[in-house]
Design a protein around this motif. Structure first.
Motif, PDB file in Angstrom:
ATOM      1  N   UNK A 108      93.714  85.161  44.915  1.00 54.10           N
ATOM      2  CA  UNK A 108      94.438  85.875  43.788  1.00 54.10           C
ATOM      3  C   UNK A 108      95.749  85.267  43.331  1.00 54.10           C
ATOM      4  N   UNK A 109      96.528  85.993  42.394  1.00 54.20           N
ATOM      5  CA  UNK A 109      97.497  85.634  41.692  1.00 54.20           C
ATOM      6  C   UNK A 109      98.878  85.735  42.638  1.00 54.20           C
ATOM      7  N   UNK A 110      99.857  85.131  42.462  1.00 57.07           N
ATOM      8  CA  UNK A 110     101.063  85.326  43.560  1.00 57.07           C
ATOM      9  C   UNK A 110     100.674  85.521  44.894  1.00 57.07           C
ATOM     10  N   UNK A 111      99.927  84.502  45.464  1.00 52.47           N
ATOM     11  CA  UNK A 111      99.491  84.660  46.728  1.00 52.47           C
ATOM     12  C   UNK A 111     100.566  84.277  48.003  1.00 52.47           C
ATOM     13  N   UNK A 112     100.197  85.056  49.058  1.00 53.21           N
ATOM     14  CA  UNK A 112     100.759  84.722  49.972  1.00 53.21           C
ATOM     15  C   UNK A 112     100.362  83.662  50.908  1.00 53.21           C
ATOM     16  N   UNK A 113     100.966  82.526  51.163  1.00 52.01           N
ATOM     17  CA  UNK A 113     100.736  81.240  51.639  1.00 52.01           C
ATOM     18  C   UNK A 113     100.243  81.614  53.268  1.00 52.01           C
ATOM     19  N   UNK A 114      99.043  81.461  53.735  1.00 53.49           N
ATOM     20  CA  UNK A 114      98.541  81.640  54.971  1.00 53.49           C
ATOM     21  C   UNK A 114      97.438  80.814  55.289  1.00 53.49           C
ATOM     22  N   UNK A 115      97.760  80.084  56.692  1.00 62.28           N
ATOM     23  CA  UNK A 115      96.774  79.028  57.073  1.00 62.28           C
ATOM     24  C   UNK A 115      95.416  80.174  57.710  1.00 62.28           C
ATOM     25  N   UNK A 116      94.128  79.485  57.807  1.00 62.80           N
ATOM     26  CA  UNK A 116      93.259  80.141  58.140  1.00 62.80           C
ATOM     27  C   UNK A 116      93.127  80.746  59.621  1.00 62.80           C
ATOM     28  N   UNK A 117      94.031  80.444  60.184  1.00 60.93           N
ATOM     29  CA  UNK A 117      94.324  80.808  61.449  1.00 60.93           C
ATOM     30  C   UNK A 117      95.051  82.146  61.489  1.00 60.93           C
ATOM     31  N   UNK A 118      95.569  82.485  60.396  1.00 56.29           N
ATOM     32  CA  UNK A 118      96.494  83.891  60.088  1.00 56.29           C
ATOM     33  C   UNK A 118      97.822  83.732  60.099  1.00 56.29           C
ATOM     34  N   UNK A 119      98.349  82.585  60.496  1.00 57.87           N
ATOM     35  CA  UNK A 119      99.743  82.236  60.548  1.00 57.87           C
ATOM     36  C   UNK A 119     100.346  82.132  58.955  1.00 57.87           C
ATOM     37  N   UNK A 120     101.378  82.933  58.635  1.00 57.62           N
ATOM     38  CA  UNK A 120     101.932  82.643  57.318  1.00 57.62           C
ATOM     39  C   UNK A 120     102.845  81.595  57.312  1.00 57.62           C
ATOM     40  N   UNK A 121     102.475  80.672  56.219  1.00 60.32           N
ATOM     41  CA  UNK A 121     103.489  79.628  55.830  1.00 60.32           C
ATOM     42  C   UNK A 121     105.158  79.847  56.034  1.00 60.32           C
ATOM     43  N   UNK A 122     105.832  79.021  56.382  1.00 62.22           N
ATOM     44  CA  UNK A 122     107.288  79.331  56.759  1.00 62.22           C
ATOM     45  C   UNK A 122     107.877  79.196  55.025  1.00 62.22           C
ATOM     46  N   UNK A 123     109.191  79.576  54.777  1.00 59.13           N
ATOM     47  CA  UNK A 123     109.878  79.348  53.700  1.00 59.13           C
ATOM     48  C   UNK A 123     110.479  77.990  53.671  1.00 59.13           C
ATOM     49  N   UNK A 124     110.086  77.091  54.568  1.00 58.29           N
ATOM     50  CA  UNK A 124     110.387  75.855  54.243  1.00 58.29           C
ATOM     51  C   UNK A 124     109.937  75.147  53.143  1.00 58.29           C
ATOM     52  N   UNK A 125     110.661  74.605  52.177  1.00 58.71           N
ATOM     53  CA  UNK A 125     110.092  74.085  50.855  1.00 58.71           C
ATOM     54  C   UNK A 125     109.138  72.832  51.234  1.00 58.71           C
TER      55      UNK A 125
END
Length: 274
Positions: free
Chosen positions: A225-242
């Motif tokens: 979708x649009x404006x997605x939450x970055x999430x790995x396939x194992x369910x862990x959300x990507x950090x805020x690190x650029x």
């Protein structure tokens, strides 16, 4: 020890709830025969094949995650520039701190305040040079240790400090702070702890996303979708690190889907630089 039986233990992790630590018994006779050693080995294999894990899910090798139950604030005086650096001591149910974190930069303070939903200055300042041992002085604990976190969803990820030289080492801490997590979602990749001798001072350069890449289109094409939450396939959300976000978006742009895990993304990023 009963009936000449020796019981050993192995620590594995069940993937539920972010990784439940399970100390599992491995009964053995007092004299270990080759067949018994093979049986012990096979027992561990069967536990792993059933779904138990050697590392907590979502963590790199050597990382460990525990729920934060108490925190306390102290500070380090820096002789070089006559400033002070806030320090947060982190407890995970025991009387001794598990690790601590330097809040070197304003963004570190802001991130702490967002994670814990409180101002740093609202936590009383402990004037001691070392962390408080809980339980020795209840009055001191009540005054200086924040104990309202017993049912929080805040976790700390840490790892062993390679510089630590044992119990007699008064210069280096045993463990090193890695990041905060809330309900399994990564909140922080650490900034350089310039005031601490326990962390490396060299940090990788942060590479911005390629100019041609439209992140939202790439993620939308992958079904996010649009404006997605970055999430790995194992369910862990990507950090805020650029840098991690840039690598995440680059991976999606090339493969049409997120990496399986942070570890796979790091392998991808290393290959891109080679």
């Amino acid at each position: 020890m009963e009936n000449n039986n020796l019981v050993g233990y192995v620590e594995l992790f069940h993937p539920a709830c972010g990784g439940i630590s399970c100390k599992l018994p491995l009964p053995l006779n007092t004299t270990l025969t080759p067949d018994q050693a093979k049986a012990m080995f096979e027992s561990v294999n069967r536990l792993l094949s059933a779904g138990f894990m050697a590392n907590q899910p979502g963590l790199e090798e050597g990382e460990r995650k525990e729920r934060v139950t108490h925190i306390a604030r102290r500070q380090k005086f820096n002789l070089d520039d006559q400033t002070t650096t806030p320090i947060i001591d982190i407890y995970c149910g025991g009387n001794f701190k598990v690790t601590y974190v330097y809040l070197n930069k304003p963004e570190d303070v802001a991130l702490f305040e967002t994670t814990f939903n409180r101002k740093l200055d609202s936590i009383p300042l402990w004037e001691g040079d070392s962390a408080i041992e809980r339980g020795k002085n209840p009055g001191r604990d009540e005054k200086y240790i924040l104990s309202s976190l017993l049912n929080s969803n805040i976790w700390v990820v840490y790892k062993n400090n390679p510089k630590w030289e044992g119990d007699e080492d008064n210069k280096h801490t045993k463990r090193v702070f890695v990041r905060w997590e809330v309900q399994g979602a990564t909140i922080q990749e650490p900034t350089t702890q310039a005031k601490s001798e326990d962390l490396p001072k060299d940090q990788p350069k942060q590479t911005p996303p390629p100019a041609h890449m439209d992140v939202n289109k790439s993620m939308a094409a992958a079904g996010f979708g649009q404006n997605p939450v970055r999430k790995y396939l194992d369910g862990v959300v990507c950090s805020s690190n650029p840098a991690e976000q840039s690598n995440f978006d680059n991976y999606v742009s090339i493969h049409g889907k997120p990496a399986k895990s942070r570890a796979e993304l790091r392998e991808f990023a290393a290959a891109q630089k080679a």
